[in-house]
Design an enzyme around this catalytic site. Sequence first.
Site, PDB file in Angstrom:
ATOM      1  CG  ASP A 128      -1.275  -0.838   2.968  1.00  0.00           C
ATOM      2  OD1 ASP A 128       0.257  -1.388   1.520  1.00  0.00           O
ATOM      3  OD2 ASP A 128      -2.243  -0.767   2.838  1.00  0.00           O
ATOM      4  CG  ASP A 313       1.618  -2.045  -1.923  1.00  0.00           C
ATOM      5  OD1 ASP A 313       1.264  -2.315   0.304  1.00  0.00           O
ATOM      6  OD2 ASP A 313       0.474  -2.084  -2.523  1.00  0.00           O
TER       7      ASP A 313
END
Length: 427
Positions: A128, A313
């Site tokens: 992440d 992201d």
Amino acid sequence: MHLFISLVLFLSLGYDALAAPAGVVRSQHKSKSFRVERVRRSDYVPNGPVALRKAYRKFGIAPTDFSGIDLDDFEPFDVKHTSMAVSSNKAADETEQTGSVSATSVQGDVEFVSPVQIGGQTIIMDFDTGSSDMWVMNTELPKSAISGRTVYNPSNSSTFQEVNGTFKISYGDSSYANGGLGKDTVSIGGAVVKNQIFGLPTEVSDSFISDENSNGLVGLGFSSINTFDPGPQKTFFDNIAPDLDEPVFTSRLKSEGVGEYEFGTIDHKKYSGQLVNVTVDNSNGFWEFEAAQFSVNGSSLQTITDTPTAIADTGTSLMLVSPQIVKAYYGGWAQYSGSVGGYIFPCDFELPSLSVAIGNKFQATIPGSLINFAEIGKNKTTGGTVCYGGVQSNSGSSLQIFGDVFLKALFVVFDQRGPSLGFASPK
Ligand SMILES: *[C@@H]1O[C@H](CO)[C@@H](O)[C@H](O)[C@H]1NC(C)=O
Ligand SMILES: *[C@@H]1O[C@H](CO)[C@@H](O)[C@H](O)[C@H]1NC(C)=O
Ligand SMILES: *[C@@H]1O[C@H](CO)[C@@H](O)[C@H](O)[C@H]1NC(C)=O
Ligand SMILES: *[C@@H]1O[C@H](CO)[C@@H](O)[C@H](O)[C@H]1NC(C)=O
Ligand SMILES: *[C@@H]1O[C@H](CO)[C@@H](O)[C@H](O)[C@H]1NC(C)=O
């Protein structure tokens, strides 16, 4: 974990490791890079509204637009529920949301996972770049939370040590994970960090429990936003970077099948044309870059007036953009529905492409096919299927969040030098 039995890690050869005091395994001659596959979950069922809610929670964004059509003619598909044990505290995080699509299901909110070794135990986790904590599902959690999954067992690891501290993630609503800290040897694709500090939740909300195929998170944002108490700890990437050939990792995702992350080198065979280098503003702890113009289906560029930057992201499925972009992009052929929570359209519509100017040197073009995110229901009048868009509004937030829908169209270099991001067309 039958899904991952056939999974193969590509370790780079010539990885000649010696232990070094810094806690990182150092190689004598710098020739280090390593790859790890990013595997699409075989049971992945994309669910647009769930993915949107997850992103809103993660970044503390409040949905603002409840307008839109009443959808008398819209019939949502039933979303399959996982039949796992549910813990006692039924979290409000999924129930406070309205939406025609089952609000309790969180299945499918993570599409890709990768194997990570902690103290020699292989755990399937998400990478992440939009957060900076590493934490892992473990045997300290209630049995009901971990039944049927492969979690980390600290007492089986001879290299595990407790760390005095706590971690607590809480998102915009009641979604949370909290517990203590530990450290152990963490290895990703063959590169080893000794004494990597990570969170060991003893309590997690249902939204984490229901996602059976991910057993934790490897935060690859900047260490400044690590949330551990007594203070920010270094991410895996910050720990390993000094030891790599180049302080980079690259992502090459694919819409189907296996993509990969590669740490330590930029493989120039993985892209075509120029690799364009863009300055990163990491003052918010994110891989944030200038994205101040866009165009729809190859028409002329328009300037984004409210939110001229975006973050890359890997932990978000959708691409969340300024309301100005969604209005321009969906104009005329899609409908916004506040009750569904996003833009929907007939699945057989051929979507236009969306281009975003990155810095002033590169235009990333996301083909329409990547923006058709998932089927979501049926049009009762026409009988046709209705689909949910992979591009949705950031609800006027100060951040645009460019997740997988965007990243799948590109080869991306996350580079500590600068810091900077490199973008190119993938091969
Ligand atoms: C269903 O189809 C009709 C006729 O094409 C259209 O007017 C309506 O907007 C559609 N509804 C949805 C929810 O897609
Ligand atoms: C881990 O420890 C548990 C007991 O705590 C034991 O039952 C299990 O077999 C161990 N697993 C491995 C892989 O050693
Ligand atoms: C752990 O931290 C707490 C508070 O930060 C402190 O009071 C305690 O002495 C620490 N314990 C150890 C063993 O370091
Ligand atoms: C986008 O452009 C292509 C060709 O350039 C065209 O065929 C298509 O109709 C356009 N789509 C929309 C929605 O305007
Ligand atoms: C990108 O730019 C930075 C300076 O902003 C530089 O340090 C870095 O080496 C560049 N990366 C590549 C791949 O050229």
